[in-house]
Design an enzyme around this catalytic site. Structure first.
Site, PDB file in Angstrom:
ATOM      1  NE  ARG A  88      -4.277  -1.356   0.023  1.00  0.00           N
ATOM      2  CZ  ARG A  88      -4.383  -2.427  -0.761  1.00  0.00           C
ATOM      3  NH1 ARG A  88      -3.381  -2.767  -1.562  1.00  0.00           N
ATOM      4  NH2 ARG A  88      -5.474  -3.171  -0.768  1.00  0.00           N
ATOM      5  CD  GLU A 126      -2.741   3.028  -5.234  1.00  0.00           C
ATOM      6  OE1 GLU A 126      -1.543   2.727  -5.151  1.00  0.00           O
ATOM      7  OE2 GLU A 126      -3.652   2.184  -5.330  1.00  0.00           O
ATOM      8  CG  HIS A 183      -2.844  -1.151  -6.739  1.00  0.00           C
ATOM      9  ND1 HIS A 183      -3.124  -0.422  -5.615  1.00  0.00           N
ATOM     10  CD2 HIS A 183      -2.953  -2.451  -6.359  1.00  0.00           C
ATOM     11  CE1 HIS A 183      -3.396  -1.235  -4.614  1.00  0.00           C
ATOM     12  NE2 HIS A 183      -3.297  -2.468  -5.043  1.00  0.00           N
ATOM     13  CG  ASP A 192       1.844  -2.690  -8.240  1.00  0.00           C
ATOM     14  OD1 ASP A 192       1.757  -2.300  -9.427  1.00  0.00           O
ATOM     15  OD2 ASP A 192       0.975  -3.383  -7.680  1.00  0.00           O
TER      16      ASP A 192
END
Ligand code: NAD
Length: 325
Positions: free
Chosen positions: A230, A259, A291, A254
């Protein structure tokens, strides 16, 4: 027929859900994220199905309760975006605790291999017929130390993959597994001895900004940091500064703290208004992906099947084994 309002859906969600649903529910697919502005779309639905970047704050939950939505089915494992206490006793929350831990662990190793051996740079060079290999030197992973924070389902698979590469493993978890066949150490030791650090713990009050200026100061120079968990685990500005100063050798991200505003959408025409994210994506020693660590066919199928099984169990009055409580 019971109605499911599914938010933040993309083409790759629809196919596995239609297949797993087999017409037992009416699924209304909405491309919009669930936010205070879009919550009205859930009117008339029995179930709301949401994803990692939907905003299930108190306002949204109270509105869902008013609209008589009975169940919120998260089609993901994490639920740090859900103010579930706001709906306590009025609406139930379920999730998909594991859909493919392999997908995420394998992706983390993919990021490590790419960053370490500079495959992303080589790819760009050879596309221009530039076959020069200067500046593409990496390190052998064999014999290097990997620090794994969070040794649950994904962390354990990542550890097994790293061991396959002959790496030494140091682990940290708030709840160490007594059966584990790897070494748990305090965070300070993990930070100071690791050549690679990979985050596999959830985002909680305790783990928010677990990677901050102080933590980075304890790390080895040129450490490679991987975050497939996260965004909020890393304090982005300190991470950016450390990358710029080459204290951190590379980062595979990622996920990103802010985000929700950018990921999963195409902003190529307009650009983005987040300077830190823009700078991170432009750095040669940083890989930012949107993600996507979960994104395998197996994971999508499991997400669809378990989400619908959770909903079936709710309407059948059965025990909700995947309830968020
Ligand atoms: P899990 O629940 O199996 O494991 C999490 C581990 O973290 C547990 O062992 C737990 O004890 C540990 N932990 C909890 N609090 C901690 C703390 N304060 N410090 C250290 N460790 C702590 O979860 P998982 O399935 O392995 O998933 C890990 C994370 O991966 C999830 O929380 C989620 O955020 C992320 N994830 C990302 C993607 C993606 O596509 N990028 C997909 C799935 C999951």
């Amino acid at each position: 027929m019971k109605k499911i309002a599914m938010f933040d859906t993309k083409a790759y969600d629809k196919k596995p859900f239609d297949l797993a649903n087999n017409d037992r529910y009416e699924i209304l697919y909405y491309e919009s994220k669930l936010t205070p502005q879009t919550v009205e779309l859930a009117k008339g639905a029995d179930v709301v199905c949401a994803f990692v970047n939907d905003d299930l704050d108190q306002y949204v939950i109270e509105h869902l309760v008013q609209m008589k939505v009975k169940l919120v089915a998260m089609r993901c494992a994490g639920f740090s975006n859900v103010d579930y206490p706001a709906g306590a006793g009025k609406v139930k929350f379920v999730r998909v605790p594991a859909y493919s831990p392999y997908a995420v662990a394998e992706f983390a190793m993919g990021m490590l291999l790419c960053l370490n051996r500079k495959i992303h740079k080589a790819y760009n060079r050879t596309r221009d017929f530039n076959f020069n290999i200067n500046g593409l030197t990496g390190m052998d992973l064999h014999g290097k130390t990997v620090g794994v924070i969070g040794t649950g389902k994904i962390g354990k698979i990542f550890i097994a993959i790293c061991r396959g590469f002959g790496m030494r493993v140091l682990a940290y978890d708030l709840y160490p597994d007594p059966q584990a066949d790897f070494e748990y150490v305090p965070l300070s030791r993990l930070f100071s001895e690791s050549d690679v650090i990979s985050l596999h713990c959830p985002l909680t009050e305790q783990t928010k900004h677990i990677i901050n200026k102080k933590a980075i100061e304890q790390m080895k120079e040129h450490v490679i940091l991987l975050n497939t968990s996260r965004g909020g685990l890393c304090e982005s500005q300190s991470l950016f500064t450390a990358l710029k100063e080459k204290r951190i050798g590379g980062a595979g991200l990622d996920v990103y703290e802010e985000e929700a505003e950018w990921f999963f959408e195409d902003h190529s025409a307009k650009g983005i208004q987040d300077d830190t994210l823009a700078l991170l994506t432009a750095m040669p020693n940083v890989l930012v992906t949107s993600h996507q660590a979960f994104l395998t066919n197996e994971a999508l199928q499991n997400i669809a099947e378990v989400t619908l099984e959770n909903i079936d169990a709710f309407f059948a009055g059965k025990e909700l084994i995947n309830e968020i409580v």
